[in-house]
Motif scaffolding. Sequence first.
Motif, PDB file in Angstrom:
ATOM      1  N   LEU A 130       0.815  -1.167   0.175  1.00  0.00           N
ATOM      2  CA  LEU A 130       0.008  -0.047  -0.017  1.00  0.00           C
ATOM      3  C   LEU A 130       0.985   1.298  -0.005  1.00  0.00           C
ATOM      4  O   LEU A 130       0.678   2.139  -0.814  1.00  0.00           O
ATOM      5  N   GLU A 134       0.511   3.840  -2.642  1.00  0.00           N
ATOM      6  CA  GLU A 134      -0.218   5.338  -2.424  1.00  0.00           C
ATOM      7  C   GLU A 134       0.483   6.328  -1.980  1.00  0.00           C
ATOM      8  O   GLU A 134      -0.038   7.526  -2.306  1.00  0.00           O
ATOM      9  N   ARG A 143       4.959   6.530  -7.544  1.00  0.00           N
ATOM     10  CA  ARG A 143       4.075   5.358  -6.968  1.00  0.00           C
ATOM     11  C   ARG A 143       4.103   4.236  -7.865  1.00  0.00           C
ATOM     12  O   ARG A 143       4.077   4.225  -8.939  1.00  0.00           O
ATOM     13  N   THR A 174      -6.664  -0.445  -3.702  1.00  0.00           N
ATOM     14  CA  THR A 174      -6.063   0.559  -4.761  1.00  0.00           C
ATOM     15  C   THR A 174      -6.684   0.524  -6.126  1.00  0.00           C
ATOM     16  O   THR A 174      -6.436   1.532  -6.945  1.00  0.00           O
TER      17      THR A 174
END
Length: 335
Positions: A130, A134, A143, A174
Amino acid sequence: MTFEGEVQTFRGPLGVGDLGTTLMHEHVFVGHPELDLNFPHPEWDEEGLVDTAVDGLERLWELGIRTVVDLTVLGLGRDSARVARVAARTRVNLVASTGYYTADVLPAYFHTHGPGLLVDGPEPLVEYFLRDIEVGVADTGVRAGMLKVVTDRPGLTPDVRRVMDAAAVAHQQTGVPVTTHTHAASRNGRDQLAFLTARGVSAERLIIGHSGDTVDLDYLRELMDAGATIGMDRFGMEHLLSDEARVATVLSLLRLGYADRMVLSHDAAFFSRVTPPSWRAEHAPHWHMENLSLRILPRLLAGGATEEQLHQMLVLNPGRLLAPGPGPTMKEVGP
Ligand SMILES: [Zn+2]
């Protein structure tokens, strides 16, 4: 044909419609940090290889390639700061990825850290995936745009399941697509598809990688009929299977109407400690990122593939898959 959404690249977000011709499974540099620190590979030359990668990517740009997905995740010596130095000097868009490459077991750290383990706490793999997606990879601010998981000969070992569980959680939070490494001879893309879809990953968001290593059309059709896209992503790895056989498989599947379910790539690298440049030059001379443009696409066209089908596999399918979220289902466009 409209695309929506943005894909994260080393240069920041890019409109999905601006990805252009995309190689979906490549590596800039593959290493092993601990070996590299203690026993540097004799063929490794930091500055020289950064230049090699920049020059190689610029040649790809001249051949019409606009985006390359670097699937060098944890376990393969990911060094995104190094890749960022390359990305800053080339016009080609590079996409970073997250995930963990292991065929069987994770490092000892993961055996003491996690829910119910000695150092009790949340699953670190979920936290890492994550954060990469993110916030950004390491401190690069880049990213990750894809998640990658692996099953090889050992199959769904406990640690492989753990990585895939974590990837499914990160995907659900996501919308970043999931791509895989398979051992196609074991046909274990089936296991990945079953495992991931049971955990909420739509087959439409899944690429079963290294599928081009087999010529078993029934197996490949089974994956695509379930909604997955297959990676015909090892052109040039003729030490495993000839390009002739790989081309014939793609042509057969195109004739059967699967242009919207295949992506093309090489799984090549500008440097890999696993199979260093001298080995590749001797044993797999066509295993480089220009092989599709120079040798394979002309053969596909000569074998009956249409320009529209190539566009579908190299532009539209990557766009559909890299767009975060469920994404629209985009079928092959008519001529
Ligand atoms: Zn790979």
